[in-house]
Design an enzyme around this catalytic site. Structure first.
Site, PDB file in Angstrom:
ATOM      1  N   LYS A 166       0.825  -1.206   0.000  1.00 43.56           N
ATOM      2  CA  LYS A 166       0.000   0.000   0.000  1.00 43.56           C
ATOM      3  C   LYS A 166       0.859   1.255   0.000  1.00 43.56           C
ATOM      4  CE  LYS A 166      -2.881   0.789   3.553  1.00 43.56           C
ATOM      5  NZ  LYS A 166      -2.884   2.146   4.141  1.00 43.56           N
ATOM      6  N   ARG A 168       2.768   6.058  -3.299  1.00 40.35           N
ATOM      7  CA  ARG A 168       3.886   6.897  -3.740  1.00 40.35           C
ATOM      8  C   ARG A 168       4.098   6.799  -5.244  1.00 40.35           C
ATOM      9  NH1 ARG A 168       4.068   5.785   1.427  1.00 40.35           N
ATOM     10  NH2 ARG A 168       5.290   7.046   2.906  1.00 40.35           N
ATOM     11  N   GLY A 227      -5.011   8.201   5.433  1.00 41.28           N
ATOM     12  CA  GLY A 227      -4.109   9.157   6.053  1.00 41.28           C
ATOM     13  C   GLY A 227      -2.881   9.419   5.202  1.00 41.28           C
ATOM     14  N   SER A 230       8.057   8.854  11.760  1.00 41.21           N
ATOM     15  CA  SER A 230       6.860   8.705  10.942  1.00 41.21           C
ATOM     16  C   SER A 230       7.210   8.899   9.479  1.00 41.21           C
ATOM     17  CB  SER A 230       5.792   9.726  11.358  1.00 41.21           C
ATOM     18  OG  SER A 230       4.760   9.792  10.395  1.00 41.21           O
ATOM     19  N   GLN A 287       5.090   9.156   7.137  1.00 44.39           N
ATOM     20  CA  GLN A 287       4.174  10.139   6.570  1.00 44.39           C
ATOM     21  C   GLN A 287       4.680  11.556   6.792  1.00 44.39           C
ATOM     22  OE1 GLN A 287       0.220   9.444   8.017  1.00 44.39           O
ATOM     23  NE2 GLN A 287      -0.022   7.522   6.905  1.00 44.39           N
ATOM     24  N   ASP A 331       2.177  -1.067  12.043  1.00 45.52           N
ATOM     25  CA  ASP A 331       0.910  -1.523  11.470  1.00 45.52           C
ATOM     26  C   ASP A 331       0.591  -2.964  11.836  1.00 45.52           C
ATOM     27  OD1 ASP A 331       0.273   0.868  10.250  1.00 45.52           O
ATOM     28  OD2 ASP A 331       1.252   0.354   8.370  1.00 45.52           O
ATOM     29  N   LYS A 351      -4.798   6.024  14.790  1.00 43.99           N
ATOM     30  CA  LYS A 351      -4.924   5.414  13.470  1.00 43.99           C
ATOM     31  C   LYS A 351      -6.404   5.421  13.064  1.00 43.99           C
ATOM     32  CE  LYS A 351      -0.612   4.155  12.517  1.00 43.99           C
ATOM     33  NZ  LYS A 351       0.087   4.513  11.250  1.00 43.99           N
TER      34      LYS A 351
END
Length: 450
Positions: A38, A43, A111, A185, A187, A335, A362
């Site tokens: 994912k 990306r 997210g 992180s 993200q 995760d 989350k």
């Protein structure tokens, strides 16, 4: 899975998954292919959209989250073929050329979509963007990316003192910064690096521990100039690069493989071969954790596929043992904590998970939800402020449980139910499709006769 029942029904706009293992026992045998990663899928779509020329993506995850990313970038001018096969083409429009959309961008439940995209939108001068998501996404914190972007000069407004979506962004030129991130992180790091693509000079992110590095690998593959200092967990992007379309082959998602790694480990007599799994060093915390628990997992046919390390994973059932998971390993398995909690229930001794407070923000409060739902099945799990304490060897019994619309919770509960006595009913099981559209179908291939 002889004489077992695995049924999926729809009622009142939700899917209800019922699992009843056979009284005579079961074993999982065979070879599996899992969905594309994912993180890499997101990306590849984003960089393909802002590159020059065509990008071809093979093995793209066809889940709901990448679909949200594709829809957002289509709305800003990128041509992306329909996500109805695992080969997708993206006709990029070039760096800095995203168009001002005619409507609000909708990131759905993703997210990754909204946080990474903010870095690009904030740096697109003289264009206005607004972004929202579903109810879950609108409750999740955005300040972790908004604050560093504001340090770069970004203009972003949102609810709750500019920390919650919907968000409004007025794009403008940004200035480079060196951001000392308080959390590890991917993200946060990726958002800042994407903002730095169109920022003159060097933009640097330093993390307290190494987070997954898919953005760095893919940015370099598309032509961006990066400087990486592994000793300080720092990465620097030099603004002004030209990105060129590429062919991206997406490996299988180790986060999806984790469910089957645990399933085969805890169901006696099982042996599975999971093919083409990405084993990026920043993502294999789950393999390290299961190794600490004594799992029987072998990595076969190791190879590189478009810059990402890949292997086939062979896993056999065995008796697991409890362990403590904390510190630098946590960002590399964040995760997978829900499914590792399932593994811990069937391990000898106690498993303690710490430093995982990130899970409270989350898709659900994953620490609270996985503890409450597994405890309904007879587990002994105590919530910690930043983790879980799990007493192994308790056994499970079937119960009525709820995914809380969280895909990783839904799948973890399904795997737990394979080793439970009696029938388990999982409400809102449709959440699994967010990252693993074929999960129930794959589960049913083991069911034998109904």
């Amino acid at each position: 899975m002889s004489n077992s029942i695995i049924n999926l029904q729809t009622a009142e706009n939700q899917q209800i998954l019922t699992i009843k293992p056979p009284k005579t026992g079961l074993s999982l045998q065979g070879t599996l292919k899992i969905p594309g990663d994912k993180s890499i899928s997101h990306r590849a779509l984003m960089l393909g959209a802002i590159a020059q020329g065509q990008t071809t993506i093979e093995g793209l995850l066809l889940g709901e989250d990448p679909r949200s990313t594709a829809e957002c970038f289509r709305a800003m001018g990128a041509e992306i073929s329909p996500l109805n096969s695992q080969k997708v083409t993206v006709q990029g429009i070039g760096l800095g050329k995203l168009q001002e959309p005619l409507d609000v961008l909708n990131a759905g439940n993703s997210g990754t979509t909204i946080r990474l995209m903010l870095g690009l939108l904030a740096s697109h001068r003289d264009r206005f963007f607004s972004v929202t998501g579903d109810a879950s996404l609108r409750s999740r914190p955005m300040s972790r990316v908004i604050k560093p972007l504001q340090q770069m000069g970004a203009q972003i407004w949102g609810r709750n003192n500019n920390s919650l979506a919907p968000l409004a962004i007025q794009g403008q030129p940004l200035k480079p910064i060196h951001y000392q991130s308080p959390i590890a992180s991917a993200q946060v790091k990726s958002c800042i690096l994407l903002a730095g693509l169109m920022t003159e000079g060097k933009t640097t992110v330093t993390e307290p521990a190494l987070s997954r590095d898919h953005s760095e690998r893919m940015l370099q593959a598309f032509g961006a100039t990066l400087e990486i200092d592994s000793k300080t967990n720092s990465v620097t992007i030099i603004g002004g690069s030209t990105l060129t379309g590429q062919t991206v082959i997406v490996p299988g998602d180790i986060s999806s493989a984790a469910f089957w790694l645990v399933a085969a480990s805890i169901v006696p007599g099982s042996e599975l071969l999971i093919e083409n799994v990405g084993i990026n060093p920043t993502r294999i915390g789950v393999l390290e954790a299961l190794e600490m628990m004594g799992a029987d997992i072998a990595l076969e046919n190791k190879r590189l596929v478009t810059g990402e390390p890949v292997a086939d994973l062979r896993v056999k059932s065995c008796q697991l043992k409890g362990c403590t998971l904390e510190g630098d390993i946590i960002p590399r398995l964040i995760d997978e904590v829900p499914i590792l909690a399932v593994a811990a229930i069937f391990a000898e001794g106690t498993t303690i998970i710490k430093d995982a407070a990130e899970l409270r923000v989350k898709e659900s409060d994953r620490l609270a939800v996985i503890a409450s739902e597994l405890n309904k099945m007879g587990a002994k799990i105590t919530e910690l402020p930043d983790g879980l304490e799990i007493t192994g060897g308790t056994g499970l019994k079937g119960a009525e449980v709820d995914s809380y619309t969280d895909h990783r919770i839904a799948m973890s509960l399904a795997i737990a139910s394979l080793n439970a006595q009696g029938k388990t009913t999982i409400h809102r099981a449709e959440a699994a499709a967010i990252s693993y559209p074929e999960f129930v179908e794959t589960l049913q291939q083991f069911r034998g006769s109904l």
